[in-house]
Design a protein around this motif. Structure first.
Motif, PDB file in Angstrom:
ATOM      1  N   LEU A 151       4.549   6.453  -0.406  1.00  9.20           N
ATOM      2  CA  LEU A 151       4.049   7.608  -1.152  1.00  9.20           C
ATOM      3  C   LEU A 151       2.615   7.906  -0.748  1.00  9.20           C
ATOM      4  O   LEU A 151       1.867   7.003  -0.385  1.00  9.20           O
ATOM      5  CB  LEU A 151       4.091   7.321  -2.661  1.00  9.20           C
ATOM      6  CG  LEU A 151       5.456   7.073  -3.297  1.00  9.20           C
ATOM      7  CD1 LEU A 151       5.269   6.673  -4.764  1.00  9.20           C
ATOM      8  CD2 LEU A 151       6.345   8.299  -3.195  1.00  9.20           C
TER       9      LEU A 151
ATOM     10  N   SER B 234       0.816  -1.226   0.000  1.00 11.86           N
ATOM     11  CA  SER B 234       0.000   0.000   0.000  1.00 11.86           C
ATOM     12  C   SER B 234       0.846   1.270   0.000  1.00 11.86           C
ATOM     13  O   SER B 234       0.315   2.368   0.126  1.00 11.86           O
ATOM     14  CB  SER B 234      -0.921  -0.007   1.227  1.00 11.86           C
ATOM     15  OG  SER B 234      -0.129  -0.004   2.394  1.00 11.86           O
ATOM     16  N   SER B 235       2.176   1.115  -0.138  1.00  9.73           N
ATOM     17  CA  SER B 235       3.062   2.284  -0.033  1.00  9.73           C
ATOM     18  C   SER B 235       3.112   3.123  -1.309  1.00  9.73           C
ATOM     19  O   SER B 235       3.670   4.210  -1.313  1.00  9.73           O
ATOM     20  CB  SER B 235       4.485   1.826   0.307  1.00  9.73           C
ATOM     21  OG  SER B 235       5.041   1.134  -0.797  1.00  9.73           O
ATOM     22  N   GLY B 236       2.545   2.585  -2.389  1.00  4.58           N
ATOM     23  CA  GLY B 236       2.649   3.294  -3.659  1.00  4.58           C
ATOM     24  C   GLY B 236       3.958   3.010  -4.371  1.00  4.58           C
ATOM     25  O   GLY B 236       4.188   3.482  -5.484  1.00  4.58           O
ATOM     26  N   LEU B 237       4.821   2.253  -3.737  1.00  6.16           N
ATOM     27  CA  LEU B 237       6.096   1.857  -4.337  1.00  6.16           C
ATOM     28  C   LEU B 237       6.026   0.377  -4.720  1.00  6.16           C
ATOM     29  O   LEU B 237       5.169  -0.359  -4.230  1.00  6.16           O
ATOM     30  CB  LEU B 237       7.238   2.088  -3.346  1.00  6.16           C
ATOM     31  CG  LEU B 237       7.465   3.551  -2.972  1.00  6.16           C
ATOM     32  CD1 LEU B 237       8.278   3.663  -1.689  1.00  6.16           C
ATOM     33  CD2 LEU B 237       8.158   4.302  -4.106  1.00  6.16           C
TER      34      LEU B 237
ATOM     35  N   ARG C 116      -0.687  10.687  -2.132  1.00  8.67           N
ATOM     36  CA  ARG C 116      -1.063  11.586  -3.218  1.00  8.67           C
ATOM     37  C   ARG C 116      -0.626  13.013  -2.910  1.00  8.67           C
ATOM     38  O   ARG C 116      -0.751  13.480  -1.779  1.00  8.67           O
ATOM     39  CB  ARG C 116      -2.572  11.579  -3.395  1.00  8.67           C
ATOM     40  CG  ARG C 116      -3.105  10.370  -4.112  1.00  8.67           C
ATOM     41  CD  ARG C 116      -4.581  10.579  -4.283  1.00  8.67           C
ATOM     42  NE  ARG C 116      -5.230   9.491  -4.968  1.00  8.67           N
ATOM     43  CZ  ARG C 116      -6.495   9.557  -5.366  1.00  8.67           C
ATOM     44  NH1 ARG C 116      -7.209  10.638  -5.131  1.00  8.67           N
ATOM     45  NH2 ARG C 116      -7.038   8.544  -5.987  1.00  8.67           N
ATOM     46  N   GLY C 117      -0.206  13.709  -3.940  1.00  8.53           N
ATOM     47  CA  GLY C 117       0.156  15.115  -3.781  1.00  8.53           C
ATOM     48  C   GLY C 117      -1.018  16.024  -4.079  1.00  8.53           C
ATOM     49  O   GLY C 117      -2.179  15.592  -4.057  1.00  8.53           O
ATOM     50  N   SER C 118      -0.704  17.279  -4.388  1.00 13.33           N
ATOM     51  CA  SER C 118      -1.760  18.286  -4.534  1.00 13.33           C
ATOM     52  C   SER C 118      -2.521  18.138  -5.845  1.00 13.33           C
ATOM     53  O   SER C 118      -3.651  18.581  -5.977  1.00 13.33           O
ATOM     54  CB  SER C 118      -1.151  19.685  -4.451  1.00 13.33           C
ATOM     55  OG  SER C 118      -0.209  19.854  -5.489  1.00 13.33           O
ATOM     56  N   GLU C 119      -1.903  17.547  -6.833  1.00 13.09           N
ATOM     57  CA  GLU C 119      -2.624  17.308  -8.086  1.00 13.09           C
ATOM     58  C   GLU C 119      -2.119  16.036  -8.743  1.00 13.09           C
ATOM     59  O   GLU C 119      -1.099  15.477  -8.333  1.00 13.09           O
ATOM     60  CB  GLU C 119      -2.490  18.508  -9.030  1.00 13.09           C
ATOM     61  CG  GLU C 119      -1.068  18.887  -9.378  1.00 13.09           C
ATOM     62  CD  GLU C 119      -1.018  20.161 -10.204  1.00 13.09           C
ATOM     63  OE1 GLU C 119      -0.897  20.024 -11.430  1.00 13.09           O
ATOM     64  OE2 GLU C 119      -1.087  21.253  -9.619  1.00 13.09           O
ATOM     65  N   ARG C 120      -2.829  15.600  -9.743  1.00 15.55           N
ATOM     66  CA  ARG C 120      -2.563  14.308 -10.372  1.00 15.55           C
ATOM     67  C   ARG C 120      -1.093  14.179 -10.787  1.00 15.55           C
ATOM     68  O   ARG C 120      -0.519  15.084 -11.384  1.00 15.55           O
ATOM     69  CB  ARG C 120      -3.475  14.152 -11.592  1.00 15.55           C
ATOM     70  CG  ARG C 120      -3.376  12.797 -12.233  1.00 15.55           C
ATOM     71  CD  ARG C 120      -4.371  12.630 -13.371  1.00 15.55           C
ATOM     72  NE  ARG C 120      -4.156  11.350 -14.002  1.00 15.55           N
ATOM     73  CZ  ARG C 120      -4.586  10.195 -13.512  1.00 15.55           C
ATOM     74  NH1 ARG C 120      -5.288  10.180 -12.407  1.00 15.55           N
ATOM     75  NH2 ARG C 120      -4.326   9.067 -14.125  1.00 15.55           N
ATOM     76  N   GLY C 121      -0.519  13.030 -10.481  1.00 13.25           N
ATOM     77  CA  GLY C 121       0.861  12.767 -10.871  1.00 13.25           C
ATOM     78  C   GLY C 121       1.884  13.240  -9.853  1.00 13.25           C
ATOM     79  O   GLY C 121       3.067  12.927  -9.976  1.00 13.25           O
ATOM     80  N   ARG C 122       1.437  13.995  -8.868  1.00 10.64           N
ATOM     81  CA  ARG C 122       2.359  14.484  -7.839  1.00 10.64           C
ATOM     82  C   ARG C 122       2.237  13.611  -6.589  1.00 10.64           C
ATOM     83  O   ARG C 122       1.152  13.148  -6.269  1.00 10.64           O
ATOM     84  CB  ARG C 122       2.054  15.940  -7.485  1.00 10.64           C
ATOM     85  CG  ARG C 122       2.358  16.872  -8.647  1.00 10.64           C
ATOM     86  CD  ARG C 122       1.938  18.285  -8.341  1.00 10.64           C
ATOM     87  NE  ARG C 122       2.425  19.164  -9.387  1.00 10.64           N
ATOM     88  CZ  ARG C 122       3.222  20.196  -9.175  1.00 10.64           C
ATOM     89  NH1 ARG C 122       3.599  20.502  -7.943  1.00 10.64           N
ATOM     90  NH2 ARG C 122       3.640  20.945 -10.173  1.00 10.64           N
TER      91      ARG C 122
ATOM     92  N   LEU D 171      -1.311   5.303  -7.033  1.00  6.83           N
ATOM     93  CA  LEU D 171      -2.153   6.075  -6.117  1.00  6.83           C
ATOM     94  C   LEU D 171      -3.172   6.929  -6.854  1.00  6.83           C
ATOM     95  O   LEU D 171      -4.262   7.189  -6.341  1.00  6.83           O
ATOM     96  CB  LEU D 171      -1.271   6.978  -5.246  1.00  6.83           C
ATOM     97  CG  LEU D 171      -0.317   6.262  -4.287  1.00  6.83           C
ATOM     98  CD1 LEU D 171       0.681   7.245  -3.700  1.00  6.83           C
ATOM     99  CD2 LEU D 171      -1.093   5.589  -3.174  1.00  6.83           C
ATOM    100  N   TRP D 172      -2.807   7.395  -8.038  1.00 12.06           N
ATOM    101  CA  TRP D 172      -3.707   8.295  -8.759  1.00 12.06           C
ATOM    102  C   TRP D 172      -4.737   7.548  -9.585  1.00 12.06           C
ATOM    103  O   TRP D 172      -5.901   7.929  -9.627  1.00 12.06           O
ATOM    104  CB  TRP D 172      -2.895   9.265  -9.629  1.00 12.06           C
ATOM    105  CG  TRP D 172      -2.270  10.324  -8.766  1.00 12.06           C
ATOM    106  CD1 TRP D 172      -0.982  10.397  -8.356  1.00 12.06           C
ATOM    107  CD2 TRP D 172      -2.952  11.431  -8.168  1.00 12.06           C
ATOM    108  NE1 TRP D 172      -0.802  11.478  -7.535  1.00 12.06           N
ATOM    109  CE2 TRP D 172      -1.987  12.139  -7.405  1.00 12.06           C
ATOM    110  CE3 TRP D 172      -4.267  11.891  -8.189  1.00 12.06           C
ATOM    111  CZ2 TRP D 172      -2.296  13.283  -6.684  1.00 12.06           C
ATOM    112  CZ3 TRP D 172      -4.573  13.040  -7.471  1.00 12.06           C
ATOM    113  CH2 TRP D 172      -3.601  13.725  -6.724  1.00 12.06           C
TER     114      TRP D 172
END
Lengths: 194, 451
Positions: B110, A55-58, B112-118, A85-86
């Motif tokens: 990781l 679940s770390s995204g890595l 999620r960041g402020s916008e997609r891909g970040r 994650l996205w």
């Protein structure tokens, strides 16, 4: 006093034996046309440390090394799993002993578990019986150094250039990466192929 | 013995040795080829692009930091916010952080960041205590009192056998430390002196990821009363695994008087050593690694100045001749070491090590007509095996291992002009030890035998 001490020792032994008796999950091996495959236990994915890494995204790398005990022959396979994650999908890849690669984008944990249950092809043999020692190492991060390694191996005498010789480079490069294994398993198995 | 002395422990305790990509490739690939040759397996080129793309790291967040400065952790990772990284680079950063003596373990994840891909990179750390100890005690027994026992198997990366102290992070990128360190490196023409030390380290110097440590040491053994002696260390990480460390080390002792037949003679000693260490390090631990490669090359130059009584002799029943003189030596040399650690299983590890040193010293005092030169050579090969008593899951809180070691070494000294004293010794030794690392420090206890 003596009885209490004996009871305590007995209890300790019981605990020790019961923890010993807790066997690690075993893969299911199958043989098809001389090719040995292994269905890795789904409980590996459920182990807390593995679950956390997944679940770390890595990338989580599952490195399977199969050693044929009588022949000192080594083959292997590698599975890589990363949760995007996205896109909220599992990006997975399986590289088997002969270089056959399977890539997928899986949309759910259930789909991941189903894909995980597909047997991983570990070796081809024409022997009637094989005794295998199978090691599974779970590594954080991807084995991304392989391109450099492969190029160098190719240049250093062509050992990496022959097609169909088995994807041991891809499988084993993972052992050279410096990431600390999250966990590992070892199984010994004897298989009758005929 | 090396002139790294007391301050070195504080530097070495945090010292990141490192490695650049191109030289690493050669070494890594050599390892791969050796592994493959050993396995005698067929090989094939495969199309196997990693499924992991470059990851844009918008922000880096350090969690679980109670005493350690998050800025120092980020600086030591060599990662920067607002850049793209491959997972291999994140992995190198994780390995680099794992070598820091004030961290027991680091988890990378990781969000999620402020916008997609970040992405936000989360570093969850497990800190050591602010007080630390390093005790490396493996006495070596032998059957020859003149045997020149080799202590290279006391192989913790700092080179120290004893250190006690405390470290506090101050501000965003600084740390002060104080403590005591014992004798460290075993070099031919320079030596360490057990010292008390207080110092300060500035991390991320000028935003460059370099660090500088200044130590003020006070030797507590040697030639007499130790004086405050400075040491300056500057480390420049060239890559996640490659570091150049420049060191200036001074050791001063106060003047003492020695009286012979009612006459006072001054006795003095001081030593200065300048060295540069180029290190390539992919190991996983700061003190007793189980995996990775450590290559180090250290050229050095040093000089000593002092005054001493050279000899005392009775010329006649009523007359004694005392030869007292100021003296000066200067030396230059280089030492190199290569160590490779392999994890056989998640509990078992083996290592092999090669060490070499060459140094030349010139000596003169007011009685020497020409400079006396001495050339020292040293080489050794060591192997070891260790077994962890803890599972990988338990080792986020340290480690507990048994270790067996063996080493063969040769050391010789030549004099020019030829002199009575020469040395050429071969030593073989074996030993065992128990290693324990916890949030409080590192312990290595055992025993050895040499012949």
């Amino acid at each position: 006093m003596v009885i209490r001490a004996a009871a305590a020792i007995a209890l300790l032994l019981l605990v020790a034996f019961s923890s010993d008796a807790q066997q690690p999950p075993r893969p299911v091996f199958n043989v098809q046309a001389g090719v040995v495959g292994a269905t890795l236990p789904a409980s590996v994915l459920q182990q807390q440390s593995v679950k956390k890494q997944l679940s770390s995204g890595l990338t989580t790398t599952f490195l399977v090394i199969a050693r044929q005990r009588e022949l000192s022959r080594v083959t292997g396979a590698r599975i890589e799993v990363r949760y995007d994650l996205w896109d909220e999908v599992w990006i997975v890849r399986r590289v088997e002993f002969d270089g056959k690669t399977d890539r997928q984008r899986l949309t759910s944990a259930e789909a991941l578990e189903k894909w995980w249950r597909t047997p991983v092809r570990l070796l081809a043999t024409d022997a009637a019986r094989v005794a295998l020692q199978v090691d599974l190492s779970v590594l954080p991060f991807s084995a991304a150094e392989e391109e450099d390694a492969r190029q160098w191996i190719t240049k250093s005498g062509g050992v990496g250039t022959a097609a169909g010789g088995g994807g041991i480079v891809d499988a084993l490069i993972g052992t050279t990466i410096s990431a600390k294994p999250i966990t590992s398993y070892r199984w010994n198995v004897e298989l009758a192929l005929r | 013995m090396g002139a790294v002395a007391a301050g070195a422990v504080f530097v070495a305790l945090r010292s990141p040795y490192g490695a650049g990509r191109r030289p690493i490739i050669v070494i890594r690939n050599l390892t791969i080829v050796l592994l493959l040759a050993a396995l005698a397996a067929p090989l094939a080129a495969q199309d196997a692009a990693a499924p992991s793309p470059l990851l844009f790291i918008e922000r880096i967040e350090v969690r679980n930091a109670n005493r350690v400065s998050p800025d120092v952790v980020i600086a030591e990772s060599r990662l920067r916010e607002g850049r793209e990284y491959a997972e291999a680079e994140l992995r190198d950063a994780a390995t680099r952080l794992a070598r820091l003596p004030f961290l027991l373990s680091v988890d990378f994840a990781l969000e999620r960041g402020s916008e997609r891909g970040r992405h936000v990179l989360i570093l969850t750390i497990n800190e050591t205590k602010p007080f630390f100890f390093l005790l490396d005690v493996v006495p070596v027994y032998d059957n020859d009192p003149l045997l020149d026992v080799d202590y290279s198997n006391d192989r913790n990366a700092s080179g120290e056998n004893l250190a006690l102290g405390a470290r506090w992070f101050v501000g965003r990128r600084g740390a002060v430390h104080l403590g005591f360190s014992g004798v460290g490196h075993d070099r031919e023409f320079a030596r360490d002196y057990a010292s008390f030390a207080v110092g300060y380290t500035q991390y991320d110097l000028f935003g460059s990821r370099a660090f500088a440590t200044i130590n003020l040491k006070r030797p507590v053994e040697g030639f007499g009363e130790g004086l405050i002696s400075p040491q300056l260390v500057v480390g420049v990480p060239v890559s996640a695994n490659q570091t150049i460390t420049l060191k200036y080390d001074e050791t001063r002792f106060g003047e003492e008087k020695r009286t012979v037949l009612g006459v006072d003679y001054p006795i003095r000693f001081g030593q200065k050593v300048v060295s540069a260490t180029m290190a390539y390090n992919t190991t996983n631990e700061p003190f007793f690694p189980t995996r990775g490669t450590l290559l180090q090359v250290t050229p050095m130059y040093g000089w000593t100045d002092g005054a001493r009584i050279l000899s005392t002799g009775f010329v006649s029943p009523t007359e004694t001749l005392v030869q007292h003189s100021a003296y000066h030596t200067h030396f230059f040399g280089a030492e190199a070491a290569a160590t490779r650690y392999w994890e056989l299983t998640d509990r078992d590890s083996v290592w092999g090590n090669l060490r070499g040193e060459w140094a030349r010293e010139s000596y003169n005092d007011q009685f020497t007509v020409t400079e006396l030169d001495r050339t020292a050579r040293y080489g050794s090969i060591g192997i070891g095996y260790s077994h962890s008593l803890w599972s990988p899951e338990e080792r986020v809180n340290g480690d507990s291992r048994f270790e067996f070691t063996a080493r063969y070494s040769n050391r010789d000294i030549e004099n020019d002009p030829p002199a009575f004293f020469t040395r050429d010794t071969d030593v073989t030794q074996v030993g065992f030890a128990w290693l324990r690392r916890s949030s409080w420090g590192t312990l290595r206890l055992g025993a050895g035998y040499a012949w």
